[in-house]
Write a protein that holds these residues in place. Structure first.
Motif, PDB file in Angstrom:
ATOM      1  N   PRO A  41      41.453  56.078  40.116  1.00  9.95           N
ATOM      2  CA  PRO A  41      40.014  56.104  39.846  1.00  9.95           C
ATOM      3  C   PRO A  41      39.170  56.184  41.113  1.00  9.95           C
ATOM      4  O   PRO A  41      38.042  56.667  41.082  1.00  9.95           O
ATOM      5  CB  PRO A  41      39.745  54.790  39.118  1.00  9.95           C
ATOM      6  CG  PRO A  41      41.053  54.213  38.769  1.00  9.95           C
ATOM      7  CD  PRO A  41      42.091  54.884  39.608  1.00  9.95           C
ATOM      8  N   ALA A  42      39.699  55.730  42.245  1.00  8.95           N
ATOM      9  CA  ALA A  42      38.936  55.734  43.491  1.00  8.95           C
ATOM     10  C   ALA A  42      39.100  57.031  44.287  1.00  8.95           C
ATOM     11  O   ALA A  42      38.554  57.157  45.380  1.00  8.95           O
ATOM     12  CB  ALA A  42      39.363  54.545  44.350  1.00  8.95           C
ATOM     13  N   ASN A  43      39.828  57.990  43.748  1.00 11.57           N
ATOM     14  CA  ASN A  43      40.055  59.250  44.445  1.00 11.57           C
ATOM     15  C   ASN A  43      38.715  59.955  44.673  1.00 11.57           C
ATOM     16  O   ASN A  43      37.939  60.148  43.738  1.00 11.57           O
ATOM     17  CB  ASN A  43      40.976  60.132  43.606  1.00 11.57           C
ATOM     18  CG  ASN A  43      41.407  61.382  44.331  1.00 11.57           C
ATOM     19  OD1 ASN A  43      40.733  61.876  45.221  1.00 11.57           O
ATOM     20  ND2 ASN A  43      42.551  61.910  43.924  1.00 11.57           N
ATOM     21  N   PRO A  44      38.414  60.359  45.914  1.00 15.53           N
ATOM     22  CA  PRO A  44      37.133  61.017  46.187  1.00 15.53           C
ATOM     23  C   PRO A  44      36.961  62.351  45.459  1.00 15.53           C
ATOM     24  O   PRO A  44      35.851  62.814  45.277  1.00 15.53           O
ATOM     25  CB  PRO A  44      37.136  61.219  47.699  1.00 15.53           C
ATOM     26  CG  PRO A  44      38.467  60.833  48.186  1.00 15.53           C
ATOM     27  CD  PRO A  44      39.202  60.137  47.105  1.00 15.53           C
ATOM     28  N   HIS A  45      38.042  62.947  45.006  1.00 15.72           N
ATOM     29  CA  HIS A  45      37.958  64.216  44.273  1.00 15.72           C
ATOM     30  C   HIS A  45      37.418  64.023  42.856  1.00 15.72           C
ATOM     31  O   HIS A  45      37.199  64.995  42.146  1.00 15.72           O
ATOM     32  CB  HIS A  45      39.320  64.902  44.218  1.00 15.72           C
ATOM     33  CG  HIS A  45      39.817  65.344  45.557  1.00 15.72           C
ATOM     34  ND1 HIS A  45      39.272  66.402  46.243  1.00 15.72           N
ATOM     35  CD2 HIS A  45      40.786  64.844  46.345  1.00 15.72           C
ATOM     36  CE1 HIS A  45      39.886  66.543  47.392  1.00 15.72           C
ATOM     37  NE2 HIS A  45      40.821  65.605  47.489  1.00 15.72           N
ATOM     38  N   ASN A  46      37.197  62.775  42.453  1.00 11.93           N
ATOM     39  CA  ASN A  46      36.679  62.512  41.115  1.00 11.93           C
ATOM     40  C   ASN A  46      35.170  62.714  41.019  1.00 11.93           C
ATOM     41  O   ASN A  46      34.630  62.745  39.922  1.00 11.93           O
ATOM     42  CB  ASN A  46      37.018  61.084  40.672  1.00 11.93           C
ATOM     43  CG  ASN A  46      38.485  60.905  40.401  1.00 11.93           C
ATOM     44  OD1 ASN A  46      39.201  61.853  40.113  1.00 11.93           O
ATOM     45  ND2 ASN A  46      38.960  59.681  40.491  1.00 11.93           N
ATOM     46  N   LYS A  47      34.512  62.821  42.168  1.00 12.82           N
ATOM     47  CA  LYS A  47      33.052  62.984  42.174  1.00 12.82           C
ATOM     48  C   LYS A  47      32.644  64.129  43.080  1.00 12.82           C
ATOM     49  O   LYS A  47      33.296  64.415  44.077  1.00 12.82           O
ATOM     50  CB  LYS A  47      32.370  61.701  42.665  1.00 12.82           C
ATOM     51  CG  LYS A  47      32.470  60.549  41.703  1.00 12.82           C
ATOM     52  CD  LYS A  47      31.650  59.393  42.210  1.00 12.82           C
ATOM     53  CE  LYS A  47      31.782  58.205  41.285  1.00 12.82           C
ATOM     54  NZ  LYS A  47      31.007  57.070  41.789  1.00 12.82           N
ATOM     55  N   THR A  48      31.513  64.751  42.708  1.00 14.44           N
ATOM     56  CA  THR A  48      30.944  65.791  43.554  1.00 14.44           C
ATOM     57  C   THR A  48      30.095  65.120  44.632  1.00 14.44           C
ATOM     58  O   THR A  48      29.888  63.905  44.608  1.00 14.44           O
ATOM     59  CB  THR A  48      30.075  66.757  42.723  1.00 14.44           C
ATOM     60  OG1 THR A  48      29.001  66.023  42.145  1.00 14.44           O
ATOM     61  CG2 THR A  48      30.883  67.434  41.632  1.00 14.44           C
ATOM     62  N   SER A  49      29.563  65.908  45.531  1.00 12.83           N
ATOM     63  CA  SER A  49      28.756  65.345  46.616  1.00 12.83           C
ATOM     64  C   SER A  49      27.474  64.689  46.110  1.00 12.83           C
ATOM     65  O   SER A  49      26.932  63.801  46.759  1.00 12.83           O
ATOM     66  CB  SER A  49      28.422  66.427  47.642  1.00 12.83           C
ATOM     67  OG  SER A  49      27.712  67.481  47.007  1.00 12.83           O
ATOM     68  N   ASP A  50      26.986  65.105  44.937  1.00 11.22           N
ATOM     69  CA  ASP A  50      25.779  64.484  44.387  1.00 11.22           C
ATOM     70  C   ASP A  50      26.094  63.311  43.459  1.00 11.22           C
ATOM     71  O   ASP A  50      25.209  62.782  42.801  1.00 11.22           O
ATOM     72  CB  ASP A  50      24.894  65.520  43.690  1.00 11.22           C
ATOM     73  CG  ASP A  50      25.561  66.188  42.502  1.00 11.22           C
ATOM     74  OD1 ASP A  50      26.767  65.949  42.278  1.00 11.22           O
ATOM     75  OD2 ASP A  50      24.875  66.949  41.794  1.00 11.22           O
ATOM     76  N   GLY A  51      27.361  62.891  43.396  1.00 10.99           N
ATOM     77  CA  GLY A  51      27.743  61.697  42.644  1.00 10.99           C
ATOM     78  C   GLY A  51      28.148  61.923  41.208  1.00 10.99           C
ATOM     79  O   GLY A  51      28.511  60.983  40.509  1.00 10.99           O
ATOM     80  N   LYS A  52      28.114  63.172  40.743  1.00 13.13           N
ATOM     81  CA  LYS A  52      28.520  63.458  39.366  1.00 13.13           C
ATOM     82  C   LYS A  52      30.041  63.569  39.300  1.00 13.13           C
ATOM     83  O   LYS A  52      30.699  63.868  40.299  1.00 13.13           O
ATOM     84  CB  LYS A  52      27.879  64.750  38.877  1.00 13.13           C
ATOM     85  CG  LYS A  52      26.374  64.636  38.801  1.00 13.13           C
ATOM     86  CD  LYS A  52      25.765  65.879  38.243  1.00 13.13           C
ATOM     87  CE  LYS A  52      24.257  65.682  38.274  1.00 13.13           C
ATOM     88  NZ  LYS A  52      23.573  66.391  37.261  1.00 13.13           N
ATOM     89  N   LEU A  53      30.580  63.329  38.116  1.00 13.16           N
ATOM     90  CA  LEU A  53      32.028  63.404  37.956  1.00 13.16           C
ATOM     91  C   LEU A  53      32.495  64.851  37.902  1.00 13.16           C
ATOM     92  O   LEU A  53      31.882  65.696  37.243  1.00 13.16           O
ATOM     93  CB  LEU A  53      32.463  62.696  36.675  1.00 13.16           C
ATOM     94  CG  LEU A  53      32.339  61.176  36.657  1.00 13.16           C
ATOM     95  CD1 LEU A  53      32.748  60.630  35.295  1.00 13.16           C
ATOM     96  CD2 LEU A  53      33.175  60.541  37.742  1.00 13.16           C
ATOM     97  N   THR A  54      33.592  65.118  38.584  1.00 13.72           N
ATOM     98  CA  THR A  54      34.237  66.420  38.490  1.00 13.72           C
ATOM     99  C   THR A  54      35.067  66.432  37.207  1.00 13.72           C
ATOM    100  O   THR A  54      35.173  65.417  36.511  1.00 13.72           O
ATOM    101  CB  THR A  54      35.169  66.654  39.695  1.00 13.72           C
ATOM    102  OG1 THR A  54      36.195  65.644  39.674  1.00 13.72           O
ATOM    103  CG2 THR A  54      34.420  66.607  41.004  1.00 13.72           C
ATOM    104  N   ASN A  55      35.675  67.567  36.919  1.00 18.58           N
ATOM    105  CA  ASN A  55      36.559  67.644  35.747  1.00 18.58           C
ATOM    106  C   ASN A  55      37.710  66.652  35.880  1.00 18.58           C
ATOM    107  O   ASN A  55      38.135  66.043  34.904  1.00 18.58           O
ATOM    108  CB  ASN A  55      37.091  69.059  35.559  1.00 18.58           C
ATOM    109  CG  ASN A  55      36.004  70.020  35.102  1.00 18.58           C
ATOM    110  OD1 ASN A  55      34.976  69.598  34.581  1.00 18.58           O
ATOM    111  ND2 ASN A  55      36.225  71.296  35.314  1.00 18.58           N
ATOM    112  N   GLU A  56      38.212  66.478  37.114  1.00 17.81           N
ATOM    113  CA  GLU A  56      39.275  65.490  37.355  1.00 17.81           C
ATOM    114  C   GLU A  56      38.768  64.080  37.109  1.00 17.81           C
ATOM    115  O   GLU A  56      39.476  63.237  36.567  1.00 17.81           O
ATOM    116  CB  GLU A  56      39.807  65.594  38.783  1.00 17.81           C
ATOM    117  CG  GLU A  56      40.912  66.588  38.943  1.00 17.81           C
ATOM    118  CD  GLU A  56      41.596  66.471  40.290  1.00 17.81           C
ATOM    119  OE1 GLU A  56      41.566  65.384  40.911  1.00 17.81           O
ATOM    120  OE2 GLU A  56      42.183  67.475  40.709  1.00 17.81           O
TER     121      GLU A  56
END
Length: 106
Positions: A41-56
């Protein structure tokens, strides 16, 4: 001609054998079943630079809900608001809950 009385059929040994075979099959199925991918859950790939969640990130939330985690726990571990976790929980339920089709991570 006299008929011999038929012996009563005892189904217990057959049912015991079937139960034993089913238990062995379940054990074997567990050995060859694909192991669930680990997710962080803490993986940085889980969020975009603006703080929204990515598909992952969304899939990570869904997998936490699959495991029975609460919205509060998901919010804390994903570092998102409780409202965002609630939104994802409702989307997860709409997608079929734990019976939904999982997407690949990574």
């Amino acid at each position: 001609m006299s008929k011999k009385p038929e012996a009563a059929f005892d189904p217990k040994p057959v049912l015991d054998l079937i139960a034993s075979i089913e238990a062995d099959l379940q054990r074997l199925k567990g050995l060859v079943a694909a192991k669930a991918e680990k997710f962080d859950p803490a993986n940085p790939h889980n969020k975009t630079s603006d703080g929204k969640l990515t598909n992952e990130g969304v899939e990570c939330c869904y997998r936490m809900f699959d495991e029975g985690k609460s919205r509060y726990t998901v919010a804390q571990q994903m570092k998102i608001s409780f409202a965002a976790a609630t939104h994802r929980f409702n989307a997860w339920r709409k997608a079929g809950g734990s019976k939904r089709e999982r997407t690949l991570l990574g």
